[in-house]
Design a protein around this motif. Structure first.
Motif, PDB file in Angstrom:
ATOM      1  N   ARG A 122       0.727  -1.089   0.152  1.00 32.74           N
ATOM      2  CA  ARG A 122      -0.016  -0.250  -0.161  1.00 32.74           C
ATOM      3  C   ARG A 122       0.919   1.208   0.150  1.00 32.74           C
ATOM      4  O   ARG A 122       0.572   2.176  -0.602  1.00 32.74           O
ATOM      5  CB  ARG A 122      -1.059  -0.089   1.313  1.00 32.74           C
ATOM      6  CG  ARG A 122      -2.092   1.118   1.175  1.00 32.74           C
ATOM      7  CD  ARG A 122      -2.928   0.941   2.317  1.00 32.74           C
ATOM      8  NE  ARG A 122      -3.039  -0.198   3.038  1.00 32.74           N
ATOM      9  CZ  ARG A 122      -3.812  -0.451   4.531  1.00 32.74           C
ATOM     10  NH1 ARG A 122      -4.173   0.647   4.810  1.00 32.74           N
ATOM     11  NH2 ARG A 122      -3.828  -1.507   4.478  1.00 32.74           N
ATOM     12  N   GLU A 123       1.869   1.137   0.658  1.00 32.65           N
ATOM     13  CA  GLU A 123       3.095   2.548   0.958  1.00 32.65           C
ATOM     14  C   GLU A 123       4.154   1.845   1.490  1.00 32.65           C
ATOM     15  O   GLU A 123       4.183   1.027   2.344  1.00 32.65           O
ATOM     16  CB  GLU A 123       2.257   3.628   1.622  1.00 32.65           C
ATOM     17  CG  GLU A 123       3.199   4.777   1.878  1.00 32.65           C
ATOM     18  CD  GLU A 123       2.765   5.830   2.504  1.00 32.65           C
ATOM     19  OE1 GLU A 123       2.796   7.030   2.095  1.00 32.65           O
ATOM     20  OE2 GLU A 123       2.080   5.693   3.410  1.00 32.65           O
ATOM     21  N   VAL A 124       5.443   2.373   1.006  1.00 29.24           N
ATOM     22  CA  VAL A 124       6.715   2.072   1.515  1.00 29.24           C
ATOM     23  C   VAL A 124       7.299   3.341   1.828  1.00 29.24           C
ATOM     24  O   VAL A 124       7.549   4.275   0.816  1.00 29.24           O
ATOM     25  CB  VAL A 124       7.692   1.327   0.498  1.00 29.24           C
ATOM     26  CG1 VAL A 124       8.859   0.825   1.222  1.00 29.24           C
ATOM     27  CG2 VAL A 124       6.749  -0.088   0.236  1.00 29.24           C
ATOM     28  N   VAL A 125       7.334   3.725   3.085  1.00 28.45           N
ATOM     29  CA  VAL A 125       8.088   4.912   3.594  1.00 28.45           C
ATOM     30  C   VAL A 125       9.520   4.612   3.960  1.00 28.45           C
ATOM     31  O   VAL A 125       9.666   3.786   4.800  1.00 28.45           O
ATOM     32  CB  VAL A 125       7.304   5.413   4.712  1.00 28.45           C
ATOM     33  CG1 VAL A 125       7.937   6.866   5.310  1.00 28.45           C
ATOM     34  CG2 VAL A 125       5.870   5.936   4.371  1.00 28.45           C
ATOM     35  N   GLY A 126      10.585   5.436   3.582  1.00 32.74           N
ATOM     36  CA  GLY A 126      11.844   5.213   3.850  1.00 32.74           C
ATOM     37  C   GLY A 126      12.412   6.401   4.630  1.00 32.74           C
ATOM     38  O   GLY A 126      11.922   7.354   4.686  1.00 32.74           O
ATOM     39  N   HIS A 127      13.374   6.015   5.556  1.00 31.56           N
ATOM     40  CA  HIS A 127      13.976   6.750   6.363  1.00 31.56           C
ATOM     41  C   HIS A 127      15.448   6.500   6.217  1.00 31.56           C
ATOM     42  O   HIS A 127      15.926   5.412   6.135  1.00 31.56           O
ATOM     43  CB  HIS A 127      13.676   6.729   7.856  1.00 31.56           C
ATOM     44  CG  HIS A 127      14.705   7.430   8.907  1.00 31.56           C
ATOM     45  ND1 HIS A 127      15.471   6.419   9.466  1.00 31.56           N
ATOM     46  CD2 HIS A 127      14.977   8.475   9.369  1.00 31.56           C
ATOM     47  CE1 HIS A 127      16.366   6.913  10.167  1.00 31.56           C
ATOM     48  NE2 HIS A 127      16.082   8.333  10.075  1.00 31.56           N
ATOM     49  N   GLY A 128      16.327   7.544   6.290  1.00 35.65           N
ATOM     50  CA  GLY A 128      17.673   7.217   6.637  1.00 35.65           C
ATOM     51  C   GLY A 128      18.471   8.696   6.836  1.00 35.65           C
ATOM     52  O   GLY A 128      17.932   9.592   7.262  1.00 35.65           O
ATOM     53  N   MET A 129      19.801   8.785   6.240  1.00 38.30           N
ATOM     54  CA  MET A 129      20.789   9.656   6.671  1.00 38.30           C
ATOM     55  C   MET A 129      21.125  10.589   5.590  1.00 38.30           C
ATOM     56  O   MET A 129      21.760  11.375   5.544  1.00 38.30           O
ATOM     57  CB  MET A 129      21.782   9.485   7.411  1.00 38.30           C
ATOM     58  CG  MET A 129      21.440   8.852   8.842  1.00 38.30           C
ATOM     59  SD  MET A 129      21.027  10.386  10.075  1.00 38.30           S
ATOM     60  CE  MET A 129      22.618  10.958  10.339  1.00 38.30           C
ATOM     61  N   ASN A 130      20.798   9.904   4.312  1.00 40.12           N
ATOM     62  CA  ASN A 130      21.213  10.572   3.107  1.00 40.12           C
ATOM     63  C   ASN A 130      20.119  10.596   1.898  1.00 40.12           C
ATOM     64  O   ASN A 130      19.697   9.544   1.841  1.00 40.12           O
ATOM     65  CB  ASN A 130      22.225   9.946   2.676  1.00 40.12           C
ATOM     66  CG  ASN A 130      23.387  10.255   1.252  1.00 40.12           C
ATOM     67  OD1 ASN A 130      22.615  10.520   0.259  1.00 40.12           O
ATOM     68  ND2 ASN A 130      24.239  11.032   1.498  1.00 40.12           N
ATOM     69  N   ALA A 131      19.697  11.878   1.677  1.00 41.79           N
ATOM     70  CA  ALA A 131      18.679  12.159   0.816  1.00 41.79           C
ATOM     71  C   ALA A 131      19.045  11.544  -0.531  1.00 41.79           C
ATOM     72  O   ALA A 131      17.933  10.896  -1.310  1.00 41.79           O
ATOM     73  CB  ALA A 131      18.302  13.596   0.651  1.00 41.79           C
ATOM     74  N   ALA A 132      20.250  11.520  -1.117  1.00 44.59           N
ATOM     75  CA  ALA A 132      20.511  11.075  -2.467  1.00 44.59           C
ATOM     76  C   ALA A 132      20.372   9.511  -2.391  1.00 44.59           C
ATOM     77  O   ALA A 132      19.625   9.003  -3.720  1.00 44.59           O
ATOM     78  CB  ALA A 132      21.954  11.599  -2.920  1.00 44.59           C
ATOM     79  N   GLU A 133      20.859   8.850  -1.624  1.00 49.80           N
ATOM     80  CA  GLU A 133      20.472   7.658  -1.347  1.00 49.80           C
ATOM     81  C   GLU A 133      18.921   7.210  -1.433  1.00 49.80           C
ATOM     82  O   GLU A 133      18.428   6.339  -2.250  1.00 49.80           O
ATOM     83  CB  GLU A 133      21.136   6.712  -0.088  1.00 49.80           C
ATOM     84  CG  GLU A 133      22.735   6.857  -0.141  1.00 49.80           C
ATOM     85  CD  GLU A 133      23.227   6.141   1.079  1.00 49.80           C
ATOM     86  OE1 GLU A 133      24.414   6.189   1.252  1.00 49.80           O
ATOM     87  OE2 GLU A 133      22.545   5.597   1.964  1.00 49.80           O
ATOM     88  N   LEU A 134      18.342   7.848  -0.604  1.00 44.45           N
ATOM     89  CA  LEU A 134      16.752   7.466  -0.592  1.00 44.45           C
ATOM     90  C   LEU A 134      15.957   7.903  -1.815  1.00 44.45           C
ATOM     91  O   LEU A 134      15.159   7.269  -2.199  1.00 44.45           O
ATOM     92  CB  LEU A 134      16.251   8.333   0.604  1.00 44.45           C
ATOM     93  CG  LEU A 134      16.690   7.939   2.061  1.00 44.45           C
ATOM     94  CD1 LEU A 134      16.383   8.749   2.958  1.00 44.45           C
ATOM     95  CD2 LEU A 134      16.312   6.363   2.435  1.00 44.45           C
ATOM     96  N   ALA A 135      16.594   8.935  -2.291  1.00 43.91           N
ATOM     97  CA  ALA A 135      15.928   9.567  -3.785  1.00 43.91           C
ATOM     98  C   ALA A 135      16.038   8.281  -4.957  1.00 43.91           C
ATOM     99  O   ALA A 135      15.249   8.247  -5.726  1.00 43.91           O
ATOM    100  CB  ALA A 135      16.533  10.564  -4.349  1.00 43.91           C
ATOM    101  N   LYS A 136      17.194   7.330  -4.625  1.00 42.09           N
ATOM    102  CA  LYS A 136      17.269   6.647  -5.774  1.00 42.09           C
ATOM    103  C   LYS A 136      16.828   4.955  -5.491  1.00 42.09           C
ATOM    104  O   LYS A 136      16.556   4.242  -6.432  1.00 42.09           O
ATOM    105  CB  LYS A 136      18.847   6.132  -5.605  1.00 42.09           C
ATOM    106  CG  LYS A 136      19.332   5.448  -7.183  1.00 42.09           C
ATOM    107  CD  LYS A 136      20.806   5.519  -7.130  1.00 42.09           C
ATOM    108  CE  LYS A 136      21.382   4.595  -8.444  1.00 42.09           C
ATOM    109  NZ  LYS A 136      22.627   4.566  -8.587  1.00 42.09           N
ATOM    110  N   ASN A 137      16.070   5.051  -4.336  1.00 45.35           N
ATOM    111  CA  ASN A 137      15.408   3.657  -3.888  1.00 45.35           C
ATOM    112  C   ASN A 137      13.939   3.728  -4.625  1.00 45.35           C
ATOM    113  O   ASN A 137      13.131   4.417  -4.238  1.00 45.35           O
ATOM    114  CB  ASN A 137      15.201   3.692  -2.248  1.00 45.35           C
ATOM    115  CG  ASN A 137      14.891   2.095  -1.997  1.00 45.35           C
ATOM    116  OD1 ASN A 137      14.099   1.662  -2.537  1.00 45.35           O
ATOM    117  ND2 ASN A 137      15.275   1.855  -0.694  1.00 45.35           N
TER     118      ASN A 137
END
Length: 213
Positions: free
Chosen positions: A68-83
């Motif tokens: 339904r939804e996958v929410v990501g959290h992390g410390m680097n926006a560039a990494e998360l944007a590529k997921n």
């Protein structure tokens, strides 16, 4: 409190945000570990779940489900944007602010893959995980024996793999609202030195999961 002040210390006490400031588009475990993790997710997760991938990066190792939804959290926006599996994401240093900007009971699953060793205040983070899970929802914490040594807490650096398993179980057990945790292990038969160097493609696989009561 679960840990003493000395157990929370890191060899590198500089701002974590500086350490994670540049993206690392690599996987920190081998293909065998990743395959086992994806299989475990396929067993414990359900299509249409709302999933929080906590302390994530550019890959989430999720099975081929429609969530339904996958929410990501992390410390680097560039990494998360590529997921590509993330529908949205946010950047936050949990060692500075463990309060998640998420509603109560908003996820059926919370995932913490190969990152739990960096939490300095696991009591606060696991309480937040319990808060955002729906009743019956599951948290799955996976890890191997690799780490950024200078950023892992002393309680992790100074412990064996078996003690790591006990520690993560203790995190769940000391957080009100979680049922008894379940452990999955697949140890490597490679020499320890080769494992720590990432050679041999036989990383040990450990996972501890628990459901919200």
């Amino acid at each position: 409190m679960i840990l003493s002040p000395s157990q929370r210390q890191k060899l590198d006490s500089s701002d974590d945000q500086l350490f994670y400031d540049y993206p690392r588009f690599v996987t920190h475990v081998d293909d065998g570990f990743i395959d086992q993790l994806t299989q475990l997710y396929g067993t414990l997760l359900q299509p249409n779940d709302r999933v929080l991938d906590l302390m994530s990066s550019w890959v989430s190792h999720l099975p081929d489900f429609v969530f339904r939804e996958v929410v990501g959290h992390g410390m680097n926006a560039a990494e998360l944007a590529k997921n590509r599996r993330l529908d949205r994401y946010f950047v936050q240093n949990l060692n500075v602010d463990p309060k998640l900007p998420l509603a109560d009971q908003s996820f059926e699953a919370v995932l913490v893959a190969v990152s739990v060793q960096y939490l300095q205040y696991p009591e606060a983070v696991f309480a937040e995980i319990q808060r955002v899970l729906t009743p019956g929802g599951i948290c799955i914490v996976s890890f191997s024996n690799r780490m950024f040594y200078q950023k892992a807490i002393a309680a992790w650096r100074d412990s064996t793999d078996a003690e790591h398993l006990q520690l993560v179980q203790y995190y769940f057990q000391q957080t009100p609202g979680f049922a008894k945790p379940t452990v999955v292990t697949q140890r490597s038969d490679q020499p320890l030195l080769l494992q720590m160097l990432g050679l041999g493609h036989r990383d040990p696989f450990y996972a501890v999961s628990a459901r919200k009561q």
